[in-house]
Design an enzyme around this catalytic site. Structure first.
Site, short mmCIF file in Angstrom:
data_model
loop_
_atom_site.label_atom_id
_atom_site.label_comp_id
_atom_site.label_asym_id
_atom_site.label_seq_id
_atom_site.Cartn_x
_atom_site.Cartn_y
_atom_site.Cartn_z
N LYS A 1 0.85 -1.20 0.00
CA LYS A 1 0.00 0.00 0.00
C LYS A 1 0.89 1.25 0.00
O LYS A 1 1.96 1.25 0.61
CB LYS A 1 -0.89 0.01 1.24
N LYS A 13 -2.10 -23.91 20.12
CA LYS A 13 -2.84 -23.08 21.05
C LYS A 13 -4.29 -22.89 20.57
O LYS A 13 -4.52 -22.66 19.38
CB LYS A 13 -2.13 -21.72 21.14
N LYS A 44 -9.61 -18.98 17.96
CA LYS A 44 -10.66 -18.91 16.97
C LYS A 44 -10.08 -18.83 15.56
O LYS A 44 -10.58 -19.45 14.63
CB LYS A 44 -11.51 -17.66 17.25
#
Ligand code: TRP
Length: 329
Positions: free
Chosen positions: A122, A201, A204
């Site tokens: 970017k 670990k 989510k």
């Protein structure tokens, strides 16, 4: 009397790693004497990323119901929504005036985002990074300092934020004397150690987690997905791995001893998983029911949080008054 304070962002349903690493120890700590605990739902921190009002509302109720179902006692813990305490936002501005821009430039979360922009080619490293993300640590400092907190239990990823809160308090005190209490972080190590389905670990983002409020059948199915090796059922097995790690959290000493000898004699992975399911479900079935009860009666949750906000605002008003006076405002 030490005051323990921590905040949780309302972002989806917690998993077993969150429960074992953060929620359970915090609730246990809140039941001990000689400490006073404050726990709040950081909804304005979530506004940096959550843009759907329905999801915002739902997730606030979700976290609240989760903590209550797992045993948080609102008579013992001051439990409130961050957004219910407007003094936090007034202190945020005051602290902003004592924060150097360079200090925010060095905050890990912000730095990671600018680095991702640079790596992604970017033109502008700041592209799409909101001011809410940038000044997030100042709001967090206000959350903490407004309540004269002594100890702030957090995960390792939040330690820098506590450092920033300490710096800002020290800088403020440098000008005005001993006004703000300097808090200390208490880093939760356990959380990092809870393993997920694949042995990494539990997170989510790895897709290896066990959601806390899965219905029984789904819980069983998820536990059955735990990665194991190809040893035959009758082979003797080493007492370690994901099943054992999780079992240790939920089972009694006797159950652990029994499973250990079963491993030595030879146990099928399916059987081991069934044993794990039994102890996990035993601990969660009561809270699960309570959770659903609360989620069907969210006005009860709102009432509890409003009551907590009333108690929290007593300290908030006192501390803010001292701070304003110190500044001559
Ligand atoms: N930033 C914390 C997190 O993401 C949540 C939080 C907000 C917090 N304000 C706080 C934690 C104050 C401790 C103290 O986990």
């Amino acid at each position: 009397m030490k005051r323990i304070l921590t905040g949780v962002k309302p972002t989806g349903i917690p998993h077993i790693g969150n429960y074992l690493g953060a929620i359970k120890p915090a609730i246990t700590m809140s039941h001990t004497d000689r400490t006073e605990s404050f726990l709040f739902i950081a909804d304005y921190h979530a506004l940096t990323t959550v843009r759907d009002p329905k999801i915002m509302k739902e997730d606030v109720h979700n976290v609240a119901a989760t903590w209550l179902a797992l045993g948080l006692d609102p008579a013992k813990t001051v439990f409130y929504r961050q957004s219910a305490i407007p003094e936090i936002f007034e202190l945020t501005w005051i602290l902003t005036c004592f924060c150097s821009k360079g200090e925010m430039n060095r905050a890990h979360a912000y730095k990671a985002l600018t680095q991702a922009n640079i790596d992604g080619g970017k033109d502008d490293p700041d592209q799409n990074i909101g001011m809410g993300i940038y000044t997030y640590p100042i709001l967090m400092a206000a959350d903490i300092l407004l309540f004269n907190s002594d100890i702030v239990p957090v995960g390792a990823d939040q330690v820098q934020h506590i450092e920033i809160a300490r710096d800002l308090a020290q800088r403020f005190n440098h000008y005005y004397g001993d006004v703000l209490k300097i808090p200390e972080a208490s880093v939760q190590k356990d959380g990092a150690a809870v393993v997920g389905l694949d042995g990494r670990k539990m997170s989510k983002s790895y897709g290896n987690s066990i959601e806390l409020w899965l219905p029984e059948k789904k819980l069983k199915k998820t536990i059955n997905k735990i990665t194991t090796n190809s040893q035959a059922p009758e082979e003797s097995k080493i007492f370690e791995g994901t099943i054992v790690d999780l079992y240790n959290y939920f089972a009694t000493e006797q159950e652990i001893t029994d499973l250990r000898s079963w491993y030595a004699k030879g146990i099928g992975w399916g059987e081991a998983k069934a044993e794990l399911f039994k102890v996990v479900n035993r601990e969660l079935e009561g809270p699960r029911e309570k959770y659903h009860e609360l989620m069907t009666n969210t006005s009860k949750i709102d009432e509890i949080l409003a009551e907590g906000a009333k108690r929290a605002s007593i300290t908030a008003k006192q501390v803010l008054a001292t701070v304003r006076q110190a500044c001559g405002i």
